[in-house]
Design a protein around this motif. Structure first.
Motif, PDB file in Angstrom:
ATOM      1  N   PHE A 112      51.316  31.944  42.185  1.00  0.00           N
ATOM      2  CA  PHE A 112      50.350  31.953  40.685  1.00  0.00           C
ATOM      3  C   PHE A 112      48.949  31.296  41.189  1.00  0.00           C
ATOM      4  N   ASP A 113      49.031  32.078  42.477  1.00  0.00           N
ATOM      5  CA  ASP A 113      47.576  31.967  42.892  1.00  0.00           C
ATOM      6  C   ASP A 113      46.905  30.910  43.386  1.00  0.00           C
ATOM      7  N   LEU A 114      47.564  29.758  43.188  1.00  0.00           N
ATOM      8  CA  LEU A 114      46.698  28.389  42.925  1.00  0.00           C
ATOM      9  C   LEU A 114      46.721  27.383  44.810  1.00  0.00           C
ATOM     10  N   GLU A 115      47.581  28.213  45.462  1.00  0.00           N
ATOM     11  CA  GLU A 115      47.217  27.461  46.532  1.00  0.00           C
ATOM     12  C   GLU A 115      45.799  26.654  47.120  1.00  0.00           C
ATOM     13  N   GLY A 116      45.418  27.738  46.880  1.00  0.00           N
ATOM     14  CA  GLY A 116      43.633  26.338  46.913  1.00  0.00           C
ATOM     15  C   GLY A 116      42.805  25.818  46.523  1.00  0.00           C
ATOM     16  N   VAL A 174      64.496  33.449  28.960  1.00  0.00           N
ATOM     17  CA  VAL A 174      64.192  34.135  27.970  1.00  0.00           C
ATOM     18  C   VAL A 174      63.208  32.959  27.919  1.00  0.00           C
ATOM     19  N   LEU A 175      61.650  33.678  27.670  1.00  0.00           N
ATOM     20  CA  LEU A 175      60.881  33.429  27.690  1.00  0.00           C
ATOM     21  C   LEU A 175      59.149  33.141  27.143  1.00  0.00           C
ATOM     22  N   PHE A 176      59.779  32.260  26.641  1.00  0.00           N
ATOM     23  CA  PHE A 176      58.345  32.196  25.425  1.00  0.00           C
ATOM     24  C   PHE A 176      56.786  31.365  25.481  1.00  0.00           C
ATOM     25  N   LEU A 177      56.150  32.349  25.216  1.00  0.00           N
ATOM     26  CA  LEU A 177      54.295  32.156  26.014  1.00  0.00           C
ATOM     27  C   LEU A 177      53.844  31.564  24.507  1.00  0.00           C
ATOM     28  N   ASP A 178      53.246  31.322  24.211  1.00  0.00           N
ATOM     29  CA  ASP A 178      52.502  31.305  23.299  1.00  0.00           C
ATOM     30  C   ASP A 178      51.201  30.968  23.662  1.00  0.00           C
ATOM     31  N   GLU A 179      50.296  31.793  22.932  1.00  0.00           N
ATOM     32  CA  GLU A 179      49.444  32.390  23.100  1.00  0.00           C
ATOM     33  C   GLU A 179      48.614  32.180  24.115  1.00  0.00           C
ATOM     34  N   PRO A 180      49.002  32.847  25.811  1.00  0.00           N
ATOM     35  CA  PRO A 180      49.271  33.312  27.085  1.00  0.00           C
ATOM     36  C   PRO A 180      47.448  32.960  27.503  1.00  0.00           C
ATOM     37  N   ASP A 210      38.265  33.885  30.201  1.00  0.00           N
ATOM     38  CA  ASP A 210      37.780  35.804  30.507  1.00  0.00           C
ATOM     39  C   ASP A 210      38.264  36.391  31.153  1.00  0.00           C
ATOM     40  N   THR A 211      37.944  37.674  30.828  1.00  0.00           N
ATOM     41  CA  THR A 211      38.915  38.613  31.906  1.00  0.00           C
ATOM     42  C   THR A 211      39.353  38.466  32.272  1.00  0.00           C
ATOM     43  N   VAL A 212      38.357  38.480  33.470  1.00  0.00           N
ATOM     44  CA  VAL A 212      38.897  38.106  35.024  1.00  0.00           C
ATOM     45  C   VAL A 212      40.730  37.351  35.046  1.00  0.00           C
ATOM     46  N   SER A 213      40.379  36.483  34.003  1.00  0.00           N
ATOM     47  CA  SER A 213      41.763  35.635  34.204  1.00  0.00           C
ATOM     48  C   SER A 213      42.885  35.783  33.157  1.00  0.00           C
ATOM     49  N   ARG A 214      42.225  36.897  32.168  1.00  0.00           N
ATOM     50  CA  ARG A 214      43.092  37.577  31.510  1.00  0.00           C
ATOM     51  C   ARG A 214      44.110  38.520  31.830  1.00  0.00           C
ATOM     52  N   ARG A 215      43.077  39.468  33.300  1.00  0.00           N
ATOM     53  CA  ARG A 215      43.651  40.246  33.736  1.00  0.00           C
ATOM     54  C   ARG A 215      45.404  39.976  34.883  1.00  0.00           C
ATOM     55  N   THR A 216      44.684  38.746  34.805  1.00  0.00           N
ATOM     56  CA  THR A 216      45.317  38.570  36.279  1.00  0.00           C
ATOM     57  C   THR A 216      46.481  37.963  35.568  1.00  0.00           C
ATOM     58  N   LEU A 217      46.499  37.007  33.822  1.00  0.00           N
ATOM     59  CA  LEU A 217      47.634  36.035  33.849  1.00  0.00           C
ATOM     60  C   LEU A 217      48.664  37.463  33.422  1.00  0.00           C
ATOM     61  N   TRP A 218      47.701  38.571  32.964  1.00  0.00           N
ATOM     62  CA  TRP A 218      48.720  39.999  32.244  1.00  0.00           C
ATOM     63  C   TRP A 218      49.613  40.406  33.755  1.00  0.00           C
ATOM     64  N   VAL A 252      44.419  18.687  38.022  1.00  0.00           N
ATOM     65  CA  VAL A 252      44.570  19.321  36.784  1.00  0.00           C
ATOM     66  C   VAL A 252      43.348  19.342  35.670  1.00  0.00           C
ATOM     67  N   LYS A 253      42.663  17.986  35.678  1.00  0.00           N
ATOM     68  CA  LYS A 253      41.216  18.440  34.804  1.00  0.00           C
ATOM     69  C   LYS A 253      39.703  18.988  35.748  1.00  0.00           C
ATOM     70  N   ALA A 254      40.221  18.692  37.158  1.00  0.00           N
ATOM     71  CA  ALA A 254      39.193  20.062  37.444  1.00  0.00           C
ATOM     72  C   ALA A 254      39.897  21.297  37.587  1.00  0.00           C
ATOM     73  N   TYR A 255      40.433  21.896  36.655  1.00  0.00           N
ATOM     74  CA  TYR A 255      41.148  22.801  36.886  1.00  0.00           C
ATOM     75  C   TYR A 255      40.085  23.978  36.153  1.00  0.00           C
ATOM     76  N   SER A 256      39.425  25.386  35.736  1.00  0.00           N
ATOM     77  CA  SER A 256      39.523  25.789  35.026  1.00  0.00           C
ATOM     78  C   SER A 256      40.048  26.652  33.999  1.00  0.00           C
ATOM     79  N   GLY A 257      40.395  27.271  32.922  1.00  0.00           N
ATOM     80  CA  GLY A 257      40.694  27.177  31.948  1.00  0.00           C
ATOM     81  C   GLY A 257      41.965  28.277  32.563  1.00  0.00           C
ATOM     82  N   GLY A 258      41.934  29.316  33.083  1.00  0.00           N
ATOM     83  CA  GLY A 258      42.807  30.175  33.930  1.00  0.00           C
ATOM     84  C   GLY A 258      43.660  29.480  34.566  1.00  0.00           C
ATOM     85  N   MET A 259      43.217  28.814  35.369  1.00  0.00           N
ATOM     86  CA  MET A 259      43.767  27.684  36.346  1.00  0.00           C
ATOM     87  C   MET A 259      44.745  27.644  36.043  1.00  0.00           C
ATOM     88  N   ARG A 260      44.928  26.183  34.471  1.00  0.00           N
ATOM     89  CA  ARG A 260      45.466  25.898  33.527  1.00  0.00           C
ATOM     90  C   ARG A 260      46.490  26.754  33.437  1.00  0.00           C
TER      91      ARG A 260
END
Ligand SMILES: Nc1ncnc2c1ncn2[C@@H]1O[C@H](COP(=O)(O)OP(=O)(O)OP(=O)(O)O)[C@@H](O)[C@H]1O
Ligand SMILES: [Mg+2]
Length: 297
Positions: A124-128, A157-163, A168-176, A134-142
């Motif tokens: 999930f690209d969180l090594e850095g 089975v996975l439920f994702l509520d408004e993932p 922002d667009t870049v974080s959204r694409r990464t999550l997609w 977590v308090k200091a994370y961006s929305g995408g990192m969270r």
């Protein structure tokens, strides 16, 4: 024969006097992604919570891989992962600590927990950011950490509520990309979203929830077809969209519509003919004036 991982039959739920879900019927094929699309307050989270056994429906029933969410709650809990709308991670801990904690709570040994945490941080690209609070994370990192935490144990089975809400667009694409990878691995995913683009990109099937009912369901293409094959878009001289009018694209209908437009709007307005977007579908299917009978037709 299609095997359904999620079967929802006649679910109703009231909060006080307010009927939030008024008879939901929906099936999700094994290994597929269903997007539940609906405006704020439509009842998306309520349905996800019922399916995740957090509270029971007032009426109707739902099964996850054949197990009833009320009478077989423990079995269902072993089959599902949930990434909720609001973060479930501890803000004071680091991403690494959150993952280690979830791994240990899930019964992994210390060594297994470290290995699993390292893998999830990488995936999930969180090594850095692993050792930041977590308090200091961006929305995408969270959101990526939320998803990682919910995947500590592999469940079908996975439920994702408004993932991706608020990203922002870049974080959204990464999550997609990450969600599509989970789909490729065979997970059955039910996600909720307010974004048509997201539903269209990720989902095999879309169900539109409005006024307590599924007002439409099908593939993005099938839903688009319900709005007509073409949309006439009328713009003002300053290029603002004044109206969009669905049409079957026939010369006769387009000519008739243009005659009406010509009588009603300034002569310097312009028109374009385009294919309907999911937005057009959404507006058409969730318009408040639409009656239940008409929407189910
Ligand atoms: N525990 C509760 N008690 C009372 N009312 C509730 C409760 N949970 C939800 N509601 C109401 O039920 C309705 C549906 O809420 P829900 O959170 O399921 O909608 P949603 O589709 O997830 O909306 P959003 O897009 O804003 O997340 C809302 O009117 C909400 O106020
Ligand atoms: Mg919600």
């Amino acid at each position: 024969m299609t095997i359904h991982s999620i079967e929802i039959a006649g679910i109703r739920k009231k909060f006080g006097e307010q009927t939030v879900l008024d008879g939901i019927h929906l099936n999700v094929a094994k290994g597929s992604v269903l997007a539940l699309l609906g405006p704020n307050g439509a009842g998306k989270t309520t349905l996800i919570h019922i399916l995740s056994t957090l509270f029971p429906p007032d009426e109707g029933n739902a099964r996850i891989e054949g197990h009833d969410v009320v009478t077989a709650r423990d079995e269902v809990r072993r089959l599902i992962s949930l990434t909720g709308q609001f973060a479930a991670v501890d803000e004071v801990l680091t991403g690494y600590e959150n993952l280690i904690m979830m791994c240990r709570l899930s019964g992994l040994s210390a060594a297994q927990a470290r290995a699993q945490t390292a893998e999830l941080l990488k995936r999930f690209d969180l090594e850095g950011a692993a050792h930041k609070r977590v308090k200091a994370y961006s929305g995408g990192m969270r959101r990526r950490l939320d998803l990682a935490v919910s995947l500590v144990v592999r469940r079908p089975v996975l439920f994702l509520d408004e993932p991706t809400t608020g990203l922002d667009t870049v974080s959204r694409r990464t999550l997609w990309d990450m969600i599509l990878q989970l789909k490729q691995q065979g997970m059955t995913i039910l996600l909720t979203t307010q974004y048509l683009e997201e539903a269209e990109l990720l989902a095999d099937e879309i169900a539109v929830l409005n006024g307590g009912h599924i007002v439409a369901s099908g593939t993005a293409a099938a839903l688009k077809a319900r709005v007509g094959s073409e949309v006439i878009e009328l713009r003002s001289s300053s290029d603002e969209v004044i109206r969009t009018i669905p049409t079957d694209g026939s010369v006769q209908h387009v000519r008739h519509t243009l005659n009406e437009i010509a009588a009603l709007y300034p002569a310097d307005s312009t028109i374009t003919l385009r294919k309907p977007s999911m937005d057009d579908v959404f507006v058409a299917l969730t318009a408040p004036q639409q009656s239940k009978e008409a929407s189910l037709a």
